[in-house]
Design a protein around this motif. Structure first.
Motif, PDB file in Angstrom:
ATOM      1  N   THR A 396      44.678   5.301 109.321  1.00 49.49           N
ATOM      2  CA  THR A 396      44.248   4.710 110.325  1.00 49.49           C
ATOM      3  C   THR A 396      44.878   5.212 111.486  1.00 49.49           C
ATOM      4  OG1 THR A 396      46.042   2.792 110.542  1.00 49.49           O
ATOM      5  CG2 THR A 396      44.060   2.357 108.902  1.00 49.49           C
ATOM      6  N   VAL A 397      45.644   6.085 111.662  1.00 44.96           N
ATOM      7  CA  VAL A 397      45.931   6.653 112.861  1.00 44.96           C
ATOM      8  C   VAL A 397      44.967   7.727 113.147  1.00 44.96           C
ATOM      9  CG1 VAL A 397      47.868   8.045 113.948  1.00 44.96           C
ATOM     10  CG2 VAL A 397      48.630   6.238 112.482  1.00 44.96           C
ATOM     11  N   PRO A 398      44.727   7.659 114.590  1.00 46.69           N
ATOM     12  CA  PRO A 398      43.688   8.842 115.032  1.00 46.69           C
ATOM     13  C   PRO A 398      44.496  10.212 114.783  1.00 46.69           C
ATOM     14  CG  PRO A 398      43.658   7.332 116.606  1.00 46.69           C
ATOM     15  CD  PRO A 398      44.733   6.838 115.645  1.00 46.69           C
ATOM     16  N   ALA A 399      43.497  11.246 114.207  1.00 51.16           N
ATOM     17  CA  ALA A 399      44.179  12.324 113.801  1.00 51.16           C
ATOM     18  C   ALA A 399      44.808  13.292 114.820  1.00 51.16           C
ATOM     19  CB  ALA A 399      42.796  13.442 113.248  1.00 51.16           C
ATOM     20  N   GLY A 400      44.559  13.034 116.107  1.00 53.92           N
ATOM     21  CA  GLY A 400      45.183  13.485 117.232  1.00 53.92           C
ATOM     22  C   GLY A 400      46.510  13.296 117.554  1.00 53.92           C
ATOM     23  N   ALA A 417      53.141  14.565 102.614  1.00 52.46           N
ATOM     24  CA  ALA A 417      52.474  13.479 101.668  1.00 52.46           C
ATOM     25  C   ALA A 417      51.119  12.728 102.133  1.00 52.46           C
ATOM     26  CB  ALA A 417      53.348  12.775 101.079  1.00 52.46           C
ATOM     27  N   TYR A 418      51.308  12.426 103.390  1.00 54.85           N
ATOM     28  CA  TYR A 418      50.469  11.501 104.141  1.00 54.85           C
ATOM     29  C   TYR A 418      49.867  12.007 105.284  1.00 54.85           C
ATOM     30  CZ  TYR A 418      53.455   8.828 100.797  1.00 54.85           C
ATOM     31  OH  TYR A 418      53.846   8.339  99.602  1.00 54.85           O
ATOM     32  N   GLY A 419      49.610  13.038 105.610  1.00 53.31           N
ATOM     33  CA  GLY A 419      48.942  13.510 106.494  1.00 53.31           C
ATOM     34  C   GLY A 419      49.104  13.648 107.924  1.00 53.31           C
ATOM     35  N   LEU A 420      50.607  13.910 108.199  1.00 51.80           N
ATOM     36  CA  LEU A 420      51.107  13.757 109.534  1.00 51.80           C
ATOM     37  C   LEU A 420      51.733  15.129 109.824  1.00 51.80           C
ATOM     38  CD1 LEU A 420      53.429  10.472 109.143  1.00 51.80           C
ATOM     39  CD2 LEU A 420      51.594  10.741 110.581  1.00 51.80           C
ATOM     40  N   ASN A 448      53.201  18.235 126.167  1.00 51.95           N
ATOM     41  CA  ASN A 448      52.064  18.878 125.696  1.00 51.95           C
ATOM     42  C   ASN A 448      51.148  18.327 124.677  1.00 51.95           C
ATOM     43  OD1 ASN A 448      53.113  21.031 127.527  1.00 51.95           O
ATOM     44  ND2 ASN A 448      54.063  22.181 125.928  1.00 51.95           N
ATOM     45  N   LEU A 449      51.862  17.439 123.713  1.00 52.14           N
ATOM     46  CA  LEU A 449      51.058  16.818 122.757  1.00 52.14           C
ATOM     47  C   LEU A 449      50.723  15.471 123.173  1.00 52.14           C
ATOM     48  CD1 LEU A 449      53.074  17.912 119.476  1.00 52.14           C
ATOM     49  CD2 LEU A 449      51.170  18.966 120.124  1.00 52.14           C
ATOM     50  N   HIS A 450      51.089  15.137 124.227  1.00 50.12           N
ATOM     51  CA  HIS A 450      50.670  13.718 124.691  1.00 50.12           C
ATOM     52  C   HIS A 450      50.830  12.477 123.776  1.00 50.12           C
ATOM     53  CE1 HIS A 450      48.955  15.590 128.106  1.00 50.12           C
ATOM     54  NE2 HIS A 450      48.159  16.262 127.327  1.00 50.12           N
ATOM     55  N   VAL A 451      52.166  12.693 122.960  1.00 48.52           N
ATOM     56  CA  VAL A 451      52.318  11.727 121.939  1.00 48.52           C
ATOM     57  C   VAL A 451      52.670  10.550 122.577  1.00 48.52           C
ATOM     58  CG1 VAL A 451      53.258  13.322 120.149  1.00 48.52           C
ATOM     59  CG2 VAL A 451      54.824  12.528 121.929  1.00 48.52           C
ATOM     60  N   PRO A 452      51.971   9.328 121.758  1.00 46.27           N
ATOM     61  CA  PRO A 452      52.201   7.925 122.563  1.00 46.27           C
ATOM     62  C   PRO A 452      53.653   7.342 122.319  1.00 46.27           C
ATOM     63  CG  PRO A 452      50.785   7.916 120.383  1.00 46.27           C
ATOM     64  CD  PRO A 452      51.158   9.231 120.863  1.00 46.27           C
ATOM     65  N   ALA A 453      54.326   7.898 121.247  1.00 47.59           N
ATOM     66  CA  ALA A 453      55.772   7.327 120.886  1.00 47.59           C
ATOM     67  C   ALA A 453      56.419   8.455 120.156  1.00 47.59           C
ATOM     68  CB  ALA A 453      55.358   6.148 119.892  1.00 47.59           C
ATOM     69  N   VAL A 454      57.739   8.123 120.121  1.00 46.61           N
ATOM     70  CA  VAL A 454      58.956   8.750 119.296  1.00 46.61           C
ATOM     71  C   VAL A 454      59.687   7.996 118.615  1.00 46.61           C
ATOM     72  CG1 VAL A 454      59.043  10.472 121.265  1.00 46.61           C
ATOM     73  CG2 VAL A 454      60.563   8.638 121.245  1.00 46.61           C
ATOM     74  N   PHE A 455      60.429   8.408 117.580  1.00 45.35           N
ATOM     75  CA  PHE A 455      60.930   7.607 116.652  1.00 45.35           C
ATOM     76  C   PHE A 455      62.462   7.842 116.706  1.00 45.35           C
ATOM     77  CE2 PHE A 455      56.261   7.816 115.603  1.00 45.35           C
ATOM     78  CZ  PHE A 455      56.257   6.857 115.339  1.00 45.35           C
ATOM     79  N   THR A 456      63.131   6.887 116.671  1.00 44.46           N
ATOM     80  CA  THR A 456      64.490   7.031 116.399  1.00 44.46           C
ATOM     81  C   THR A 456      65.033   6.378 114.862  1.00 44.46           C
ATOM     82  OG1 THR A 456      65.158   4.746 117.224  1.00 44.46           O
ATOM     83  CG2 THR A 456      65.314   6.665 118.731  1.00 44.46           C
ATOM     84  N   CYS A 507      52.816   2.266 116.327  1.00 47.41           N
ATOM     85  CA  CYS A 507      53.127   3.095 117.589  1.00 47.41           C
ATOM     86  C   CYS A 507      52.128   4.142 118.198  1.00 47.41           C
ATOM     87  CB  CYS A 507      54.492   3.659 117.261  1.00 47.41           C
ATOM     88  SG  CYS A 507      55.625   2.254 117.165  1.00 47.41           S
ATOM     89  N   LEU A 508      51.616   4.743 117.021  1.00 48.18           N
ATOM     90  CA  LEU A 508      50.498   5.967 117.108  1.00 48.18           C
ATOM     91  C   LEU A 508      48.879   5.566 117.322  1.00 48.18           C
ATOM     92  CD1 LEU A 508      52.454   8.836 114.950  1.00 48.18           C
ATOM     93  CD2 LEU A 508      52.795   8.018 117.224  1.00 48.18           C
ATOM     94  N   GLY A 509      48.835   4.484 117.259  1.00 45.67           N
ATOM     95  CA  GLY A 509      47.360   3.893 117.598  1.00 45.67           C
ATOM     96  C   GLY A 509      46.558   3.730 116.227  1.00 45.67           C
ATOM     97  N   GLY A 510      47.103   3.287 115.297  1.00 46.90           N
ATOM     98  CA  GLY A 510      46.533   3.051 114.004  1.00 46.90           C
ATOM     99  C   GLY A 510      46.465   1.587 113.938  1.00 46.90           C
TER     100      GLY A 510
END
Length: 512
Positions: A396-400, A417-420, A448-456, A507-510
């Protein structure tokens, strides 16, 4: 300062091993099969397969880091009393922990490396590919092969010693630790002796700086041997490696293969009992052997540097003196293998682990075979449902937006395994400290990638400050993924992985 400083002595110390003798066999009636694992994730998988017939405990405590956990005498005692021991291995666990297990596991009891043995049950493994984007060669040391024909084990130590150097100047190979402290491995400045040596575990490699004091052609001879406690060293071969320092490598060593980019390791092969170069091209995944006699390693003029005005680096020469140096690239001591050890981040791999655990328990407790079969079949159905949930939720997370930026490099299997895509991490191994260059690259990746979130990761909260600060500076959200360990909130593998999928989607928009 003499080249053999205290840091050198610390680096050469053998890992502490606790030996507990005279332990009686643990009865399986009433108490159940006694199982010890290295991590809570593995313990949960064992419990899912073994049910009430097993008593399982983890050596690394809740929230602990298997990359850095050091064993205690109490841990050794638990291993000595266990009927079965499960490790992940592939150099996930701290080597001292593996040594403590292998030294204390009772003779005749299974001591299983799940990551290494699960491939025959259908587990998918991913090679580690390191691409640091250097414009000169990245040169390290490596051990290949298993050496089983002469008794090598996963706790063996392979010693590499520098024995001779021919060239116009001096050569020094040294490691820069996380806080900038140098540790000399080989230095010809005052001649080679028994102290010009370092050790590696099987199937590992490490990174070094290689410094030369003058331009010209150098020939360095390395000798390898297998060291085992209470046994004579076993020779593993000798090789002479040619370096073209500040000169044209084609003219200096005509007819030899020029190694001038990507990643190369001076390698001892335990099975072939020989030394050679093991190479990949920049950014490439294919690796190849080139015999020591057929290769020339280029140290180009763009590798010129100056000795720092820092007493700790006096072994390189006077401050400001010119040297030619192939840089270490990864700050801090970072020994790892060729395969990513975090297999459980793919639910299919967890199913392979479960089947291997089932077959191991059946050998120890044949009376429970039917129950182990039932439990495993039921758990595999749960894992199949989990695999479907992970795939559907992450899709459900947008491909970008399907970009993971994390604390350390633990999510390659989840991504594959899951398309990330693993877009970035602070350091490859959480035991390292990030350098200024690590922080710069991390900042540029996020920007550069305009990521909406990072993960600790919950168990690496103290290591997350760099990632959190960069995220705040770039005004992106900080979220949480479980990598190597549980915490007080999440206590099972299935719950851990469902959390990871939900958190990625949130966190990534899904959608969840």
């Amino acid at each position: 300062m003499h080249k053999r400083a205290a840091a050198r002595a610390m680096g050469m110390c053998a890992a502490m091993v606790f030996v507990v003798g005279g332990c009686a066999s643990v009865a399986r009636s009433g108490a159940g099969v006694s199982v010890v694992t290295t991590t809570e994730i593995l313990a949960d998988l064992v419990h899912a397969v073994g049910g009430d017939r097993v008593q399982v405990s983890s050596i690394v405590p809740s929230g602990g880091d298997p990359h850095s956990y050091e064993p205690t005498p109490a841990d050794a005692k638990r291993v000595a009393q266990a009927d079965v021991t499960f490790t992940n291995h592939l150099l996930l666990e701290e080597q001292r922990l593996i040594k403590a297990i292998d030294s204390n596991a009772r003779e005749g009891t299974p001591n299983v490396s799940l990551a290494e043995d699960s491939e025959s049950y259908g587990a998918h493994v991913i090679p580690l590919v390191e691409n640091v984007g250097l414009d000169v060669l990245w040169l390290g040391l490596r051990v290949r092969g298993d050496g089983k024909q002469f008794g090598a084990t996963r706790t063996s130590e392979i010693q590499l010693s520098a024995t001779a150097l021919n060239g116009p100047g001096t050569m020094t190979a040294y490691l820069t630790e996380s806080l900038g402290q140098p540790q000399v491995y080989f230095s010809s400045a005052d001649g080679f002796d028994q102290r010009d040596a370092t050790t590696l575990p099987p199937s590992a490699h490490t990174h070094l700086n290689w410094a030369f004091s003058a331009p010209g052609v150098y020939e360095l001879t390395l000798r390898a041997q297998l060291n085992e406690p209470a046994a004579a060293p076993k020779p593993l071969g000798e090789g002479t490696f040619t370096f073209a320092v500040g000169v044209d490598p084609h003219s200096a060593a005509p007819g030899k293969r020029v190694l001038d980019e990507g990643h190369t390791d001076l390698t001892v092969d335990m099975d072939e009992r020989t030394l050679y170069t093991f190479n990949d091209a920049a950014g490439g995944t294919a690796q190849e052997k080139v015999a020591a006699a057929d290769a020339v390693i280029e140290v180009p003029n763009k590798a010129m540097d100056q000795v720092p005005d820092d007493q700790r680096f006096a072994f390189l020469g006077s401050p400001g003196a010119q040297i030619f140096q192939l840089p270490q690239a990864v700050l801090g001591k970072h020994v790892h293998g060729e395969i990513d050890p975090h297999l459980w981040q793919d639910a299919d791999n967890a199913a392979a682990y479960a089947q291997l655990i089932r077959d191991t328990l059946k050998k120890v407790d044949p009376d429970g075979a039917a129950e182990y079969d039932r439990n495993t079949a039921s758990y595999r159905r749960r894992l199949a449902d989990l695999d479907d949930y992970l795939a559907r939720t992450i899709a459900t997370v947008p491909a970008g937006n399907r970009q993971l930026v994390t604390t350390h490099d633990a999510f390659g299997y989840l991504a594959d395994a899951y398309g990330l895509k693993v877009a970035g991490f602070v350091v490859p191994n959480p035991a390292q400290e990030p350098s200024v260059e690590d922080v710069r690259k991390l900042t540029e990746t996020i920007r550069n990638l305009h990521v909406p979130a990072v993960f600790t990761e919950p168990n690496l909260a103290q290591r997350a400050s760099t990632l959190i600060q960069v995220a705040h500076d770039q005004r992106v959200q900080v979220c949480s993924l479980y990598g190597d360990a549980f915490d007080a909130k999440t206590r099972t593998y299935v719950d851990m992985m469902r959390h990871n999928a939900d958190e990625i989607a949130r966190c990534l928009g899904g959608t969840r």
